[in-house]
Design a protein around this motif. Structure first.
Motif, mmCIF file in Angstrom:
data_model
loop_
_atom_site.group_PDB
_atom_site.id
_atom_site.type_symbol
_atom_site.label_atom_id
_atom_site.label_comp_id
_atom_site.label_asym_id
_atom_site.label_seq_id
_atom_site.Cartn_x
_atom_site.Cartn_y
_atom_site.Cartn_z
ATOM 1 N N LEU A 77 11.122 24.162 -1.951
ATOM 2 C CA LEU A 77 9.720 24.477 -2.215
ATOM 3 C C LEU A 77 8.822 23.402 -1.616
ATOM 4 C CD1 LEU A 77 9.572 25.722 -5.933
ATOM 5 C CD2 LEU A 77 9.180 27.048 -3.859
ATOM 6 N N SER A 78 7.815 23.821 -0.904
ATOM 7 C CA SER A 78 6.774 22.903 -0.466
ATOM 8 C C SER A 78 5.735 22.796 -1.576
ATOM 9 C CB SER A 78 6.116 23.417 0.818
ATOM 10 O OG SER A 78 7.072 23.564 1.853
ATOM 11 N N ALA A 79 4.888 21.790 -1.496
ATOM 12 C CA ALA A 79 3.795 21.680 -2.462
ATOM 13 C C ALA A 79 2.919 22.924 -2.341
ATOM 14 C CB ALA A 79 2.980 20.424 -2.196
ATOM 15 N N GLY A 80 2.690 23.618 -3.460
ATOM 16 C CA GLY A 80 1.939 24.869 -3.447
ATOM 17 C C GLY A 80 2.814 26.090 -3.335
ATOM 18 N N GLY A 81 4.145 25.920 -3.260
ATOM 19 C CA GLY A 81 5.055 27.052 -3.178
ATOM 20 C C GLY A 81 5.076 27.864 -4.461
#
Length: 382
Positions: free
Chosen positions: A207-211
């Protein structure tokens, strides 16, 4: 011994007496000794406003996608679709091994910057002491203005180094705080009570930040939204009570919360939000998108006289009602208009305060004495 003819005379007398008692029974029932027990209802005056039905739907005030606030691989998904969660409950956990070490590096940097600040403070302190000693030598043969000037320059330099060290400490503390926030964010928490209606990630995904993590819907705090014709908006002021009807036939009241100032140019309607006066008693009793009928007022309220519908007896094209006066049932002919729930608007024949019979009225006759629970003077108060 009684003869056959005598026996016939006795039987004839008995038969006549039985028939006489049979015809006398209604008269006795109407007498003071045999009042009929009935149920009654009072004619009242009440406000009535005309309404029009508009189909609306339940909408959740809190619904949306919960996102990860930091990046990392998914170590565990703690919830399933349809599961009810509470605010603060863990939804997923990210692998925190890297972020933990980054936090430890920042903690070490804080210690280092604090040590450098301590060294700078000590150096400045010694320089200040030397400057004061040189200033006390003024006027003596040992005084040197050049040495004092050099010391003042050194003190100024050391003050600057101390300020830089203090800034370095503040910077390292801020970096440590950010690392601790990132570490805390490896646990994605539910922001409000609700039900998981969709999962967007699985264990092992990155997961990326904001995922996106899950879609959450709060079904404990629902509103009704209806598209109301623009020419019917005038009476829907915030705080006004209206009636709504659920699909199951349950009626309840709702309060106008807001009229959205955005008109649909195709349908000439505006969205109106209503807050149900009663909350759902059981979780899952209501669903987002569930149909509901809203009764919109279309005119100003007027006072009407109303009678309970069970009091009205249709007879030969006429509508009659028994009214109790001084313990006696009197027949009244009435005309009525619109239905208001389980009551009818009275156009003529009755006045507010009249006591009408709503149970047992099919068994009584005009002029018959009656009694009911709570009747003044009969000792059956209720």
């Amino acid at each position: 011994m009684m003869t056959v003819s005598g026996l016939k005379r006795v039987m004839g007398v008995a038969t006549v007496a039985a028939v006489a008692m049979l015809f006398a029974a209604p008269a006795l029932a109407q007498g003071k000794g045999f009042p009929a027990l009935v149920d009654v209802d009072t004619v009242i005056s009440q406000p009535l406003s005309q309404t029009m039905p508009v189909i609306g739907r339940f909408v959740a005030r809190e619904r949306g996608v919960v996102s990860s606030l930091t990046a990392g691989p998914v170590a565990a998904v703690e919830v399933e679709v349809g599961e009810r969660v509470e605010a603060g409950q863990v939804l997923i956990r990210l692998d925190d091994a890297v972020i933990t070490q980054e936090r430890n590096l920042e903690a070490a940097a804080v210690k280092q910057s604090r040590a450098e600040l301590s060294t700078a403070k000590e150096a400045l302190g010694l320089a200040l002491q030397e400057q004061k000693r040189l200033e006390r030598l003024k006027g003596s043969a040992a005084f040197s203005q050049a040495r004092l000037d050099d010391k003042k320059k050194e003190v100024a330099r050391l003050r600057s180094e101390q300020a830089e060290a203090e800034a370095a400490v503040a910077k390292s503390q801020a970096s440590l705080a950010l690392a601790e926030i990132d570490l805390k964010r490896t646990r994605v928490l539910a922001p409000f009570n609700g039900v998981v209606i969709e999962r967007h990630t699985e264990r092992g995904a990155y997961l990326s930040a904001g995922g996106n993590v899950v879609t959450l819907l709060n079904d404990e705090d629902m509103e009704v939204e209806a598209d109301v014709p623009a020419n019917r908006i005038a009476g829907l002021t915030p705080g006004r009570l209206v009636e709504i009807e659920l699909v199951a036939g349950e009626n309840q009241q709702a309060i106008v919360r807001a009229v959205v100032p955005d008109e649909n140019v195709l349908t000439r309607t505006r969205a109106v939000r209503f807050t149900p006066a009663a909350k759902a008693t059981e979780p899952g009793a209501l669903a987002a998108g569930q149909s509901v009928t809203v009764f919109i007022p279309v005119g100003t309220a007027r006072e009407i006289v109303s009678v309970h519908k069970d009091a009205v007896l249709p007879q030969g094209g006429r509508n009659r009602v028994y009214v109790v006066r001084n313990g006696v049932a009197e027949i009244r002919e009435i005309t009525y208009g619109e239905a208001v729930g389980d009551r009818l608007e009275v156009l003529s024949g009755l006045e507010p305060g009249d006591v009408t019979v709503i149970r047992g009225n099919e068994r009584i006759q005009p002029g018959q004495e009656v009694t009911y629970q709570g009747m003044p003077g009969n000792g059956t108060g209720g």
